[in-house]
Structures are given as C-alpha cells and as structure tokens.
Scaffold this active site. Structure first.
Site, PDB file in Angstrom:
ATOM      1  N   ARG A 239      -2.497  -1.756  -3.706  1.00  0.00           N
ATOM      2  CA  ARG A 239      -3.540  -0.733  -3.664  1.00  0.00           C
ATOM      3  C   ARG A 239      -3.224   0.321  -4.719  1.00  0.00           C
ATOM      4  O   ARG A 239      -2.123   0.856  -4.765  1.00  0.00           O
ATOM      5  CB  ARG A 239      -3.587  -0.069  -2.294  1.00  0.00           C
ATOM      6  CG  ARG A 239      -4.629   1.042  -2.205  1.00  0.00           C
ATOM      7  CD  ARG A 239      -4.412   1.908  -1.001  1.00  0.00           C
ATOM      8  NE  ARG A 239      -5.389   2.976  -0.915  1.00  0.00           N
ATOM      9  CZ  ARG A 239      -5.116   4.205  -0.499  1.00  0.00           C
ATOM     10  NH1 ARG A 239      -3.888   4.519  -0.134  1.00  0.00           N
ATOM     11  NH2 ARG A 239      -6.050   5.124  -0.440  1.00  0.00           N
TER      12      ARG A 239
ATOM     13  N   HIS B 228     -11.749   5.474  -0.951  1.00  0.00           N
ATOM     14  CA  HIS B 228     -11.889   4.615   0.246  1.00  0.00           C
ATOM     15  C   HIS B 228     -12.777   3.408  -0.044  1.00  0.00           C
ATOM     16  O   HIS B 228     -13.346   2.809   0.872  1.00  0.00           O
ATOM     17  CB  HIS B 228     -12.490   5.386   1.439  1.00  0.00           C
ATOM     18  CG  HIS B 228     -11.606   6.441   2.015  1.00  0.00           C
ATOM     19  ND1 HIS B 228     -12.100   7.584   2.607  1.00  0.00           N
ATOM     20  CD2 HIS B 228     -10.250   6.532   2.104  1.00  0.00           C
ATOM     21  CE1 HIS B 228     -11.095   8.335   3.028  1.00  0.00           C
ATOM     22  NE2 HIS B 228      -9.960   7.710   2.740  1.00  0.00           N
TER      23      HIS B 228
ATOM     24  N   LYS C  65       3.073   0.986   3.232  1.00  0.00           N
ATOM     25  CA  LYS C  65       2.575   0.048   4.230  1.00  0.00           C
ATOM     26  C   LYS C  65       2.574  -1.339   3.606  1.00  0.00           C
ATOM     27  O   LYS C  65       2.184  -1.500   2.443  1.00  0.00           O
ATOM     28  CB  LYS C  65       1.161   0.438   4.654  1.00  0.00           C
ATOM     29  CG  LYS C  65       0.612  -0.315   5.859  1.00  0.00           C
ATOM     30  CD  LYS C  65      -0.729   0.289   6.265  1.00  0.00           C
ATOM     31  CE  LYS C  65      -1.272  -0.367   7.531  1.00  0.00           C
ATOM     32  NZ  LYS C  65      -2.583   0.236   7.921  1.00  0.00           N
TER      33      LYS C  65
ATOM     34  N   ARG D   9      -7.968  18.615   4.515  1.00  0.00           N
ATOM     35  CA  ARG D   9      -8.772  18.954   3.344  1.00  0.00           C
ATOM     36  C   ARG D   9     -10.073  19.626   3.765  1.00  0.00           C
ATOM     37  O   ARG D   9     -10.661  19.260   4.777  1.00  0.00           O
ATOM     38  CB  ARG D   9      -9.083  17.705   2.515  1.00  0.00           C
ATOM     39  CG  ARG D   9      -7.866  16.979   1.980  1.00  0.00           C
ATOM     40  CD  ARG D   9      -8.289  15.780   1.130  1.00  0.00           C
ATOM     41  NE  ARG D   9      -7.170  14.909   0.857  1.00  0.00           N
ATOM     42  CZ  ARG D   9      -7.162  13.595   1.090  1.00  0.00           C
ATOM     43  NH1 ARG D   9      -8.234  13.006   1.609  1.00  0.00           N
ATOM     44  NH2 ARG D   9      -6.101  12.870   0.814  1.00  0.00           N
TER      45      ARG D   9
ATOM     46  N   GLU E 250      -8.115  -2.504   5.261  1.00  0.00           N
ATOM     47  CA  GLU E 250      -7.989  -2.444   3.816  1.00  0.00           C
ATOM     48  C   GLU E 250      -7.002  -3.487   3.287  1.00  0.00           C
ATOM     49  O   GLU E 250      -7.208  -4.063   2.222  1.00  0.00           O
ATOM     50  CB  GLU E 250      -7.562  -1.037   3.395  1.00  0.00           C
ATOM     51  CG  GLU E 250      -8.636   0.014   3.654  1.00  0.00           C
ATOM     52  CD  GLU E 250      -8.139   1.426   3.467  1.00  0.00           C
ATOM     53  OE1 GLU E 250      -8.424   2.015   2.419  1.00  0.00           O
ATOM     54  OE2 GLU E 250      -7.452   1.932   4.376  1.00  0.00           O
TER      55      GLU E 250
ATOM     56  N   LEU F 142     -13.744   7.730   8.937  1.00  0.00           N
ATOM     57  CA  LEU F 142     -13.286   8.996   9.498  1.00  0.00           C
ATOM     58  C   LEU F 142     -11.850   8.863   9.971  1.00  0.00           C
ATOM     59  O   LEU F 142     -11.566   8.377  11.068  1.00  0.00           O
ATOM     60  CB  LEU F 142     -14.180   9.408  10.677  1.00  0.00           C
ATOM     61  CG  LEU F 142     -15.687   9.450  10.412  1.00  0.00           C
ATOM     62  CD1 LEU F 142     -16.429   9.858  11.668  1.00  0.00           C
ATOM     63  CD2 LEU F 142     -16.019  10.372   9.246  1.00  0.00           C
ATOM     64  N   GLY F 143     -10.924   9.251   9.116  1.00  0.00           N
ATOM     65  CA  GLY F 143      -9.511   9.282   9.464  1.00  0.00           C
ATOM     66  C   GLY F 143      -8.964  10.641   9.103  1.00  0.00           C
ATOM     67  O   GLY F 143      -9.693  11.637   9.113  1.00  0.00           O
ATOM     68  N   ASN F 144      -7.670  10.748   8.778  1.00  0.00           N
ATOM     69  CA  ASN F 144      -7.153  12.021   8.302  1.00  0.00           C
ATOM     70  C   ASN F 144      -7.841  12.386   6.987  1.00  0.00           C
ATOM     71  O   ASN F 144      -8.141  13.540   6.717  1.00  0.00           O
ATOM     72  CB  ASN F 144      -5.636  11.950   8.108  1.00  0.00           C
ATOM     73  CG  ASN F 144      -5.029  13.319   7.904  1.00  0.00           C
ATOM     74  OD1 ASN F 144      -5.283  14.244   8.674  1.00  0.00           O
ATOM     75  ND2 ASN F 144      -4.229  13.482   6.867  1.00  0.00           N
TER      76      ASN F 144
ATOM     77  N   ASN G 103       0.862  -1.176   0.000  1.00  0.00           N
ATOM     78  CA  ASN G 103       0.000   0.000   0.000  1.00  0.00           C
ATOM     79  C   ASN G 103       0.901   1.230   0.000  1.00  0.00           C
ATOM     80  O   ASN G 103       1.349   1.684   1.049  1.00  0.00           O
ATOM     81  CB  ASN G 103      -0.914  -0.024   1.231  1.00  0.00           C
ATOM     82  CG  ASN G 103      -1.917   1.125   1.230  1.00  0.00           C
ATOM     83  OD1 ASN G 103      -1.780   2.101   0.501  1.00  0.00           O
ATOM     84  ND2 ASN G 103      -2.925   1.009   2.083  1.00  0.00           N
TER      85      ASN G 103
ATOM     86  N   VAL H 293     -10.478   8.154  13.577  1.00  0.00           N
ATOM     87  CA  VAL H 293     -11.425   8.945  14.359  1.00  0.00           C
ATOM     88  C   VAL H 293     -12.699   8.151  14.605  1.00  0.00           C
ATOM     89  O   VAL H 293     -13.224   8.109  15.723  1.00  0.00           O
ATOM     90  CB  VAL H 293     -11.745  10.275  13.647  1.00  0.00           C
ATOM     91  CG1 VAL H 293     -12.771  11.073  14.445  1.00  0.00           C
ATOM     92  CG2 VAL H 293     -10.475  11.103  13.448  1.00  0.00           C
TER      93      VAL H 293
END
Length: 372
Positions: free
Chosen positions: A65, A154, A15, A215, A356, A183-185, A8, A305
């Site tokens: 990915r 996503h 990753k 963003r 993922e 809900l992440g960065n 990824n 989050v």
C-alpha cells in the site's frame, strides 16, 4: 502466483497479510513503530522481523500500500527503481505515510529480489475524478507548480466496498451509483458511478472532508491565518492542531467514537455536540453527492465506525426520506454485511466490511501476472 504477501506500512504501524488464493494463511499488525518505549525502532526493523517469521515459500508477489501516487500513478504498478524514485519525490504530499511505505518496499525488494513487488496507490481510484471535481479555485499557475489539487484517499477501500455493494445487491457494478462512507479514525465519502470515483471528500491531503478521530475535516482557511496572526501559532503547531488534536479528540478529549457514544449516553454535552457535528457533516456530503450523481442506488457504510455504530448510521441518514433514503432500526442493529434499509425504498442502505488488504492482493496478482 496465488500466494501473495500484503504489506501496509502506516505512520506508526505495519499491517501484514499472507494469502494463499483467497485464504489468509498469516496476518498481524506491528504497533507503535518508532515510538519511545514502544515496538520496533523503525519500519525497516519491523518489516524485517515480519519477513523473518513468515513462510514465504512459493510467494508470487508482494503488494504494497502506497498512500500518495500524485498525478503520475493512476493504477497499480510493478515497482522498479524509477517507480521508487517517483514515490520518493511524492513525499512532500504525504510526509507521514510515503516514507513508511518506501521503507517497506525497500526491505522487501532486498529480502525477496526475485519476487515481483507491486505498488497499490490509495489515490489511484480517484484518478477518474472530473477536472471540475479535482480543481481548486486558486491561481492555476501556482496550483500547477506546487501540485495543488484534490487527490482523494481511501481509494482502495472505496473501490472494494463499492464493488462488494454491487455483489451484495446482485446488480451490475458498471451500472450502479453508490455513495460509500469510510468512517474510521480517518473518514471519507466517495461518489462512485459505474465503478468510477466522481467525487470524494478528502483533498490534497487526508485532512479535508468529514470530521475524523483527530482531524478537523472541512475548515475555513481563514482559521489558519487567524491562528497565525492573532494566536502567534507557528505553521507546524497549526498542522499538528488540525491533524492530531482536532476532530472528535478536539471536541471531547477522546478520538474513539465508542467513548464519545458512551459519554453522550451519560449526558455529556460536549460528546452530544461532537456526535451531532460528526453526523451532520456526513448528511451534508450524502445530500451533495446525491445531487452530483443524479440517481443513487445505494449508500454503503464501512470501516470501524461505519460497520459498528448503528447510532451513527441512523443519525447520519436521518431526514433523508424524501430522497428515498431510510434505515430500518431492526436491520440496523444486526451484524455482518447486509442491507439495513426497509423493503421497497428507492435507495438501498448497506453495511459492508472493508478489506483493503484483500483488494491490494487482488491487484498485485493482476499486475504480477501481466508482468510475468
């Protein structure tokens, strides 16, 4: 075939995860790729270092990915030269991510020429969007010429989490109507009907939709024209502003929700406003997707989050009791994959950890087995 490596490659990280069946044998993240004074000089170097240190004996497939598959790729595919060329042609739609994805693919193909390489596209899950959901109301010839439409992102996470929601609730995936909130960065919402994405908040790029770490999310396009005409900002400056200096960072100076919550608790008005803007946007999307689906069986939170902030979950769904959506405070304060709504409500509210890489590994196995 059970042994799969997942790569990824993000814009500044790589990753990786090595699976034996469902068991993770090795994993890690190489950070600050290409950053001055940081990690490896580039993604090629980073991926080579990873491959050199892993035991890849008996590897059945490598799953990659790929952020943007455009309109061409609606499902994972076995990578050949033609696929590689197509991914390269899509770089203008994902200039920060597709080049990194390509670097990982090219290094892995060179190092492991006899192992099937599979591309899993972040946009593929959203190919089921109805045309009315994917179409922007601009001149259709211009839109067609330049590929202007909603692609969504996503997708791998929304696919995994919506399916896990059905498993958690013990209900058939094919009949479930779910709103998933990643809900992440980066952050996005998705309406999933019977395992198919029918609406999603990110658009032609990951900029549209929810408020994110850096963003802006939804924005009147006139803001761009205004900044150009009145502020004299160049297009690259505006691009940088909206993608890298907006969202929570722009409102508070911090892009980490944990820091925003800490400042909010200490009485910082900027943090309090940012929290309210962030959660209000989520509430609006949940309400809109409820209307589109007609019936909602579950609302599921995931990613950093979504999985870890009880305050965000409670605030984002506050006031939706008339829709059968509520959060139980005690269950909300718990941990792990779980239902956090009270007993007897119409809509189950869930928290599920996204994975993922596991989804990519699953899809890579299917494609590689079919090809073999």
């Amino acid at each position: 075939m059970d042994r799969v490596l997942v790569l990824n490659c993000g814009s500044s990280s790589v990753k990786y995860r090595l699976y034996d069946g469902e068991t993770v044998r090795d994993s890690g993240t190489v950070e600050r790729v290409g950053e001055p004074g940081g990690g490896p000089a580039d993604h090629v170097t980073a991926v080579r270092q990873i491959l050199d240190r892993l035991d890849l004996e008996g590897l059945g497939a490598v799953g990659h990915r790929v952020v943007h598959g455009g309109r061409r790729f609606s499902e994972p595919v076995l990578i050949d030269d033609a696929v590689l060329t197509a991914i390269r042609e899509l770089v203008p739609l994902a200039p920060l991510h597709n080049p990194a994805n390509l670097a990982g693919i090219e290094v892995a193909r060179e190092a492991l020429p006899d192992v099937p390489q599979v591309a899993v596209f972040d946009t593929a899950f959203h190919h089921s969007l109805p045309e009315a959901a994917a179409t922007y109301a601009i001149d259709r010839d211009v839109a067609e010429r330049y590929g202007v439409r909603r692609y969504g992102f996503h997708g791998t996470s929304h696919a995994y989490v919506s399916r896990r929601t059905a498993e958690l609730l013990g209900r058939p995936y094919e009949g479930l109507h779910t709103i998933t909130l990643h809900l992440g960065n980066g952050a996005s919402a998705c309406a999933v009907s019977g395992g198919r994405s029918v609406a999603t908040s990110m658009g032609m790029s990951p900029l549209e939709g929810l408020v994110m770490g850096t963003r802006s999310g939804d924005l009147d396009p006139t803001v761009i024209f205004h900044l150009r005409r009145e502020g004299g900002l160049g297009l690259d400056e505006i691009d940088d502003l909206l993608n890298h200096r907006s969202g929570l960072l722009g409102l508070t100076g911090a892009n980490d929700m944990r820091e925003v919550l800490h400042r909010r608790a200490a009485g910082d008005p900027a943090a309090a406003l940012a929290f309210d803007v962030y959660c209000r946007r989520i509430t609006g999307y949940v309400g809109a997707y409820y209307a589109l689906l007609g019936r909602v069986d579950a609302v599921t939170f995931t990613a950093g989050v979504g999985e870890h902030s009880a305050e965000v979950r409670a605030a984002a769904l506050a006031g939706l009791d008339r829709l059968g959506i509520a959060v139980d405070p005690a269950r909300n304060a718990g941990a792990g994959d779980r239902v956090i709504s009270p007993d007897g409500v119409e809509v189950s509210v869930c928290v599920i950890g996204t994975d993922e890489e596991r989804e990519i590994a699953r899809e890579a196995r299917v494609v590689a087995a079919t090809a073999g």
